[in-house]
Design an enzyme around this catalytic site. Structure first.
Site, PDB file in Angstrom:
ATOM      1  N   CYS A 134      -7.430   2.554   2.640  1.00 12.79           N
ATOM      2  CA  CYS A 134      -6.665   1.662   3.518  1.00 12.79           C
ATOM      3  C   CYS A 134      -7.222   1.634   4.926  1.00 12.79           C
ATOM      4  CB  CYS A 134      -5.196   2.078   3.536  1.00 12.79           C
ATOM      5  SG  CYS A 134      -4.923   3.788   4.063  1.00 12.79           S
TER       6      CYS A 134
ATOM      7  N   GLU B 100       3.653   3.586   4.819  1.00  9.30           N
ATOM      8  CA  GLU B 100       2.243   3.636   5.206  1.00  9.30           C
ATOM      9  C   GLU B 100       1.512   2.604   4.357  1.00  9.30           C
ATOM     10  OE1 GLU B 100       1.442   5.150   7.742  1.00  9.30           O
ATOM     11  OE2 GLU B 100       3.113   6.527   8.013  1.00  9.30           O
TER      12      GLU B 100
END
Length: 501
Positions: free
Chosen positions: A263, A229
Site C-alpha cells: 500500500c 488503514e
C-alpha cells in the site's frame, strides 16, 4: 450458546479458536477482561513477548507458508517485512508500555489548591484486528501488539486469501496464548463481513478503501469505533535538480517491493519534462539488471492470485489501447505475462491520460506510470485531484519546494529519498487521511489508539460548581456571571488586537 460464566479457559490449555463460534470467542474474552481487571505492565509485556516469540520460533514454517500462498515470495521479503518488520514495533511497545500506562497528574499546582486532575490510560476491552493478504502477519501482529500494550484482549482475523499462512498461525497460536488473550479466527468462522459485525470495543482494519467502507458501516451499527488503514495511489515527485540515475534507481526498487503489492509503493511519478526519457531509460535499466530472469526466478514475487493478475494485466492493456506507451522488461526466451506463474513483467507507462482505468485504480502490482511536469503546481493539482494518498514520495533535497508540496497537499505521510522509513520509527505514526484511512498506530500512537483517556477529578475546593450552576440563582450568582462575561470580553478583545498587529 456458551455463557461466559461457564467458560474456564486458562493459559496453557491449548484450546483452539476453532472450538468456538465468533460470538463465543468474543464472550470468552469479554468475560476474562471483566474477571481479571486491567492487566499490569508485567502481564502486558509477557503477551507482547509471546507474540514476537510465535513469529521467531516458527520463522522457517512461516516463510514456507507465505511462499506457498504467493506462488513465489522471497524468504528475504517475508523475514524483513512480516517477521523482523513486526519485531521493530513489538520491541518498542514492550520497552515503553510501563511508562505509557502510568496515571498522569495533569495539574499539580491546582491539585495543591484542592482541584486534583488525573488522566488514566485504560484499555478498551476486546479489539478486533482484520488483516490484509500482502503482509498478513505484520499488519495483524503489530496492531495486536499495540492492543496488548494498551491492556486489551485480541480477536485476530488474518486474510483468507493467504489461507496457508492464516491456518498455520491459527494452529500455532494456542501454543502461545489462551483464547482468552488472543484468538485467531479463520474462514471457518465465517467471512470478513461476519467478523466486522462483532460488537467488539474497537475494530482495526487494513485493506482496500472499498472494503474499509463496508467494515466501517458494519461497525457503526454497534457504535464500534474503527481504525482504517487503507490504500491509495501514492505519487512521487522528482525535484528539478535531482540526479536522475539516483531517482530512477530508488523508484524502480520501491515500486517492486513485494512485487509492487504494498500500500506504500509509489504508483505514479512526476519527472521534469526534459528528463522523462532519461528517467524511463534508467528505470528499465535498473529492472533489467535486477531481474535477468522472471518466470522461474524465486526472488521475483508472484501476483497473489489470478483475480489480481488479470486485473493488473487489464489495466495495462486498457491504457495501451487508449494510447499510452508501455515499456517492459521481458528476459530473452520468456513469455510474459505468465498466467500460470502469475508473473507480470516490470512495466513503465507513459502518455497516460484521463479516461484510462489506471488513472483511477490503485495498481498494486509491478507498474509505474510516469508523467512530465514543467512546474510544481502541475504536479500538485494532479495529486490533489486524485484523493489523499497513504504516502507521498519526494526525491530531492529537504528544501523550500518540499515544504511547498507539504503545505499544498494532504497525505498520510511524506517519504523523502527512501521507502517508507516512518515505519521503523517509534516516534512517528503510520496511518492515512481521507480515502487512505482514518486513525493511526505504531509506537505510542498505537498504544493510544487502543486506550481510553479517562479523566479523574477530585475536588476539595471551598466552592461548589454544582451549587453555583443550579437554582436558585442569587444576586451574588448574577454578579459572578456578569463578571465572567466582562472578563472574557476583555481577554478575547485583547487577543484579537494582538493578532491583528
Amino acid at each position: 450458546m456458551t455463557k461466559p460464566a461457564e467458560v474456564s479457559v486458562r493459559p496453557g490449555d491449548k484450546v483452539s479458536a476453532d472450538s468456538h463460534s465468533l460470538n463465543e470467542l468474543l464472550e470468552i474474552q469479554q468475560a476474562a477482561f471483566i474477571r481479571d481487571g486491567i492487566p499490569d505492565a508485567k502481564t502486558r509485556i509477557d503477551r507482547i513477548n509471546r507474540l514476537g516469540q510465535l513469529l521467531l520460533d516458527n520463522e522457517a514454517e512461516i516463510c514456507a507458508a507465505l511462499n506457498a500462498d504467493f506462488g513465489t515470495r522471497p524468504r528475504d521479503v517475508s523475514v524483513a517485512a512480516d517477521i523482523a518488520g513486526s519485531m521493530i514495533d513489538l520491541t518498542h511497545q514492550r520497552r515503553h508500555v510501563a511508562e505509557w500506562m502510568e496515571e498522569t497528574n495533569v495539574a499539580k499546582l491546582q491539585g495543591l489548591l484542592g482541584f486534583k486532575q488525573r488522566l488514566r490510560h485504560d484499555p478498551l476491552g476486546v479489539v478486533g484486528v482484520m488483516g490484509p493478504w500482502n503482509f498478513p502477519l505484520n499488519l495483524t501482529f503489530v496492531p495486536a501488539g499495540s492492543a496488548f500494550a494498551a491492556g486489551n484482549r485480541v480477536l485476530m482475523r488474518p486474510s483468507s486469501i493467504t489461507k496457508t499462512t492464516t491456518e498455520l498461525i491459527a494452529r500455532l497460536a494456542p501454543d502461545y496464548f489462551s483464547i482468552e488473550e488472543l484468538a485467531v479466527v479463520t474462514s471457518a468462522h465465517g467471512n470478513g463481513s461476519d467478523f466486522a459485525k462483532l460488537p467488539v470495543d474497537h475494530m482495526f482494519f487494513t485493506g482496500s478503501p472499498e472494503v474499509g467502507a463496508s467494515v466501517a458501516q458494519e461497525a457503526a451499527k454497534n457504535l464500534v469505533p474503527v481504525t482504517l488503514e487503507l490504500g491509495g495511489k501514492n505519487p512521487a515527485i522528482v525535484d528539478l535538480d535531482t540526479d536522475i540515475t539516483e531517482a530512477a534507481n530508488f523508484l524502480a526498487d520501491a515500486r517492486m517491493i513485494n512485487g509492487g503489492q504494498v500500500c506504500l509503493c509509489p504508483d505514479y511519478v512526476f519527472v521534469p519534462e526534459s528528463k522523462v526519457g532519461e528517467f524511463v531509460e534508467k528505470v528499465i535499466a535498473r529492472w533489467t539488471a535486477n531481474y535477468p530472469t522472471i518466470a522461474e526466478n524465486s526472488q521475483y514475487t508472484s501476483t497473489i492470485n489470478a483475480k489480481n493478475f488479470n486485473r493488473i494485466v487489464g489495466l495495462i492493456d486498457d491504457a495501451v489501447e487508449l494510447g499510452a506507451t508501455k515499456q517492459q522488461v521481458i528476459p530473452a526466451g520468456e513469455v510474459l505475462p505468465d498466467a500460470d506463474a502469475r508473473k507480470i513483467p516490470p512495466t513503465v507507462l507513459t502518455g497516460v491520460k484521463a479516461g484510462m482505468k489506471i488513472e483511477e485504480d490503485e495498481v498494486f502490482g509491478p507498474v509505474l506510470t510516469v508523467y512530465p511536469y514543467r512546474n510544481q503546481s502541475e504536479a500538485i493539482d494532479k495529486i490533489n485531484s486524485a484523493g489523499h494518498p497513504l504516502t507521498m514520495y519526494w526525491v530531492g533535497d529537504d528544501n523550500a519546494r518540499l515544504a511547498h508540496l507539504a503545505d499544498h497537499t494532504r497525505s498520510g505521510s511524506i517519504s523523502g529519498n527512501d521507502f517508507a522509513l516512518h515505519l521503523v520509527s517509534g516516534g512517528l505514526p503510520f496511518g492515512g487521511v481521507g480515502r487512505s484511512g482514518m486513525g493511526n498506530y505504531h509506537g505510542r500512537f498505537g498504544f493510544e489508539t487502543f486506550s481510553h483517556a479517562r479523566a479523574v477529578t477530585v475536588s476539595s475546593l471551598p466552592l461548589s460548581f454544582a451549587e453555583s450552576m443550579s437554582a436558585p440563582f442569587t444576586k451574588k450568582d448574577v454578579r459572578a456571571t456578569n463578571m465572567q462575561v466582562k472578563l472574557w470580553k476583555f481577554l478575547n478583545g485583547r487577543a484579537a488586537r494582538k493578532s491583528a498587529r
